[in-house]
Design a protein around this motif. Structure first.
Motif, mmCIF file in Angstrom:
data_model
loop_
_atom_site.group_PDB
_atom_site.id
_atom_site.type_symbol
_atom_site.label_atom_id
_atom_site.label_comp_id
_atom_site.label_asym_id
_atom_site.label_seq_id
_atom_site.Cartn_x
_atom_site.Cartn_y
_atom_site.Cartn_z
ATOM 1 N N ASP A 48 3.280 15.013 16.918
ATOM 2 C CA ASP A 48 3.588 13.902 17.861
ATOM 3 C C ASP A 48 4.593 12.412 17.891
ATOM 4 O O ASP A 48 4.948 11.953 17.696
ATOM 5 C CB ASP A 48 1.998 13.814 18.411
ATOM 6 N N MET A 49 3.839 12.339 15.944
ATOM 7 C CA MET A 49 5.083 11.661 14.977
ATOM 8 C C MET A 49 6.116 11.787 14.704
ATOM 9 O O MET A 49 7.320 10.834 15.360
ATOM 10 C CB MET A 49 4.491 10.624 14.513
ATOM 11 N N VAL A 50 6.340 12.828 14.782
ATOM 12 C CA VAL A 50 7.924 13.616 14.349
ATOM 13 C C VAL A 50 8.695 13.473 15.282
ATOM 14 O O VAL A 50 9.442 13.338 15.561
ATOM 15 C CB VAL A 50 7.201 15.019 13.414
ATOM 16 N N VAL A 51 7.495 14.181 16.449
ATOM 17 C CA VAL A 51 8.716 14.769 17.660
ATOM 18 C C VAL A 51 9.083 13.107 18.167
ATOM 19 O O VAL A 51 10.304 12.723 18.860
ATOM 20 C CB VAL A 51 7.556 15.272 19.195
ATOM 21 N N ARG A 52 8.350 12.293 18.495
ATOM 22 C CA ARG A 52 8.735 10.374 18.710
ATOM 23 C C ARG A 52 9.429 10.029 17.627
ATOM 24 O O ARG A 52 10.950 9.440 18.753
ATOM 25 C CB ARG A 52 7.963 10.021 18.716
ATOM 26 N N TRP A 53 9.783 10.133 16.550
ATOM 27 C CA TRP A 53 10.913 9.549 15.575
ATOM 28 C C TRP A 53 11.850 10.589 15.422
ATOM 29 O O TRP A 53 13.275 9.632 15.985
ATOM 30 C CB TRP A 53 10.850 9.470 14.590
ATOM 31 N N ARG A 301 -5.605 6.861 15.592
ATOM 32 C CA ARG A 301 -3.870 7.628 14.738
ATOM 33 C C ARG A 301 -3.467 6.915 14.147
ATOM 34 O O ARG A 301 -2.602 6.820 12.942
ATOM 35 C CB ARG A 301 -3.340 7.424 16.106
ATOM 36 N N PHE A 302 -3.827 5.110 14.370
ATOM 37 C CA PHE A 302 -3.544 4.275 12.652
ATOM 38 C C PHE A 302 -4.045 4.995 11.458
ATOM 39 O O PHE A 302 -3.288 5.083 10.512
ATOM 40 C CB PHE A 302 -3.749 3.101 13.047
ATOM 41 N N PHE A 303 -5.287 5.293 11.693
ATOM 42 C CA PHE A 303 -5.644 5.979 10.366
ATOM 43 C C PHE A 303 -5.021 6.992 9.453
ATOM 44 O O PHE A 303 -4.774 7.569 8.121
ATOM 45 C CB PHE A 303 -7.623 6.214 10.054
ATOM 46 N N MET A 304 -4.517 7.831 10.358
ATOM 47 C CA MET A 304 -3.834 9.376 9.636
ATOM 48 C C MET A 304 -2.215 8.757 9.225
ATOM 49 O O MET A 304 -1.877 9.276 8.751
ATOM 50 C CB MET A 304 -3.658 10.063 11.167
ATOM 51 N N LEU A 305 -1.764 8.067 9.481
ATOM 52 C CA LEU A 305 -0.328 7.116 9.787
ATOM 53 C C LEU A 305 -0.216 6.540 8.676
ATOM 54 O O LEU A 305 0.437 6.501 8.458
ATOM 55 C CB LEU A 305 0.293 7.113 11.175
ATOM 56 N N ALA A 400 7.558 3.057 17.908
ATOM 57 C CA ALA A 400 8.085 4.109 17.705
ATOM 58 C C ALA A 400 7.199 4.506 17.168
ATOM 59 O O ALA A 400 7.214 6.338 16.299
ATOM 60 C CB ALA A 400 8.778 4.022 16.699
ATOM 61 N N LEU A 401 5.382 4.788 16.602
ATOM 62 C CA LEU A 401 4.478 5.082 16.132
ATOM 63 C C LEU A 401 3.303 5.008 17.186
ATOM 64 O O LEU A 401 2.513 5.724 16.927
ATOM 65 C CB LEU A 401 4.258 4.642 15.215
ATOM 66 N N ASN A 402 3.604 4.501 18.263
ATOM 67 C CA ASN A 402 2.600 5.000 19.545
ATOM 68 C C ASN A 402 1.095 3.746 19.125
ATOM 69 O O ASN A 402 0.264 4.300 18.900
ATOM 70 C CB ASN A 402 2.193 6.039 19.186
ATOM 71 N N PHE A 403 2.083 2.454 18.317
ATOM 72 C CA PHE A 403 0.909 1.644 18.328
ATOM 73 C C PHE A 403 1.735 1.084 18.868
ATOM 74 O O PHE A 403 2.574 0.488 19.453
ATOM 75 C CB PHE A 403 0.361 1.333 16.730
ATOM 76 N N LEU A 404 0.931 -0.746 19.266
ATOM 77 C CA LEU A 404 0.762 -1.897 19.759
ATOM 78 C C LEU A 404 1.392 -1.885 20.944
ATOM 79 O O LEU A 404 2.159 -2.806 21.455
ATOM 80 C CB LEU A 404 1.366 -2.606 18.398
#
Length: 473
Positions: A48-53, A301-305, A400-404
């Motif tokens: 999901d992070m890769v696609v978002r970036w 999610r934050f823990f994983m990234l 961009a990382l799906n946070f905040l």
């Protein structure tokens, strides 16, 4: 310029899509016979992070993640439950989608199910037989002849003599070589009727590896940009995908000038629990839905990234608590500034450039997150328009990382544990009692209420105008 660590070359390479501006990506998905665990969560979150970036970088991305809905484990579970295969798999597909939604993740653009691509699998198997790379054994199974394909082992980096039959590849009397793997499994008399399909080689079902080759080639073409999955899939699954796909396309005569099946292979690291690899056989796995009963989805999610996607992660409640503390720090900085209504106005700011450089270095999320923390620290020192600009930058880069992206107060008041004992209503009642005590000039009681709440993890902040805000520590 984006660089990706390519498992096939064992090095970082500048990313050059086959078609400029467009990316085709396939990720191995779930085998749907049970609920998803945090190992599955890591695959979903990482890609999901890769696609978002990639999309934030201006690429048009076609993201495909398959569903394995026919498999020995699925068949065994359906027999145990006394239910049809389709009913079992649909129930766990629905559960997987619910878990993904609760994690706040995008759905893939396409999510093919293996049982919808039987014809394509049979077509590929037929080509492999035609190319003399597959044979039907005496037991009825159709197997891939590994030693007949030059270059087998390129992804795992092992010679044929070093390799073994591997996880999930059964060695049967019908195989000519222990390394050979099954493409089509002959139906057994005792197996349910909904586990078999007609084929030129008799009734049966596809082997595990062939499904991803057939689906990816059908949906993305015989040559595409990125293939991802967990590190445990590198061998034998992904090794066998390369063999099948290139064997069907080129036969035994593949040359170095022929286009590879996939240009970039990406593998995320294992989840470890108490420094052991998480696995169902060890009984040390955790379901996504159970973890989310205790921790906010953004925390997971934050823990994983916080770790690089290729690194192993050691899972524990303490690690998740640490991740939540990090998010609390970032949201606390945002809570001090009204949310801006405009996008970043300075894309060349040092913060944006540092963040972009980190993400373009093989999706280095730990370094990108470090930029967010530095930005939050700078916000705490800034004033006026500068503070507003920094807050907007923090939200945008975090996005961009799906946070905040949430209201800071909502996050800061969300509980760490489902059974933490203090609801928002209970906290507000204690705050009201403290206000009453202060009006009655009983400052000792007001101070005692503050200390009691703090002991239970509730921090009070008195603001101008007699307003008291609270957050969970």
């Amino acid at each position: 310029m984006l660089q990706i660590y390519n498992t096939l070359s064992r090095s970082k390479q500048v990313f050059k899509p086959i078609v400029p501006g467009k990316v085709k990506m396939y990720v191995c998905g779930m085998t749907v016979y049970d609920f998803c665990h945090i190992g599955h969560a890591r695959v979903m979150i990482v890609f999901d992070m890769v696609v978002r970036w990639l999309r934030a970088s201006g690429y048009e991305v076609l993201y495909v993640r398959n569903i394995t809905d026919i498999d020995d484990k699925i068949i065994n579970r359906a027999i145990e439950n006394g239910e049809p295969i389709a009913a079992l798999t649909q129930r766990f597909i629905d559960a997987m989608h619910a878990d993904s939604d609760h994690l706040g993740l995008m759905h893939p653009d396409q999510e093919p199910r293996a049982t919808d691509f039987i014809a394509q699998m049979q077509g590929m198997i037929g080509k492999l037989i035609e190319n003399e790379l597959a044979y039907q054994a005496d037991d009825g199974d159709v197997n891939f002849a590994v030693r007949l394909l030059p270059g087998y082992g390129s992804l795992s980096g092992k010679s044929l003599d070093e390799l073994n039959a591997g996880e999930r590849v059964a060695v049967t009397g019908g195989k000519r070589d222990p390394l050979d793997f099954v493409l089509w499994k002959s139906a057994k008399a005792e197996e349910p009727v909904d586990t078999r399909w007609k084929s030129p080689w008799g009734e049966g079902r596809p082997g595990w590896h062939i499904e991803c080759s057939a689906m990816s080639c059908d949906l993305l073409g015989e040559h595409f940009d990125i293939h991802g999955g967990g590190a445990d899939l590198q061998f034998p699954h992904h090794e066998n995908e390369i063999a099948q796909s290139e064997g069907a396309l080129y036969g035994k005569d593949r040359t170095p000038d022929d286009a590879p099946f996939v240009n970039y292979w990406m593998h995320n690291g294992h989840i470890r629990v108490n420094e052991e690899k998480m696995s169902k056989s060890l009984g040390n796995f955790f379901l996504i839905r159970d973890v989310l009963k205790s921790f906010d989805q953004e925390v997971l999610r934050f823990f994983m990234l916080k770790a690089h996607y290729r690194s192993p992660i050691n899972y524990s409640d303490a690690q998740l608590e640490e991740a939540r503390s990090g998010l609390v720090r970032l949201y606390t900085a945002l809570a001090q500034t009204p949310q801006a209504k405009t996008e970043i106005t300075d894309p060349q700011s040092s913060w944006v450039l540092r963040f972009t450089q980190a993400m373009n270095d093989d999706f280095n999320t730990p370094e990108a997150i470090a930029v967010l923390f530095d930005l939050a620290s700078e916000m705490n020192r800034a004033q006026g328009d500068e503070k507003l600009m920094l807050a907007n930058t923090l939200r945008s880069l975090g996005g961009a990382l799906n946070f905040l992206q949430r209201n800071p107060t909502e996050f800061l008041q969300s509980g760490t544990k489902q059974d933490d004992g203090l609801s928002a209503a209970m906290i507000e009642a204690q705050i009201a009692a403290r206000v009453a005590a202060k009006l009655a000039k009983d400052f000792a009681q007001a101070d005692a209420i503050r200390k009691d709440l703090l002991a239970q993890g509730i921090v009070l902040e008195d603001k101008p105008g007699g307003i008291t805000e609270w957050r969970r520590a």
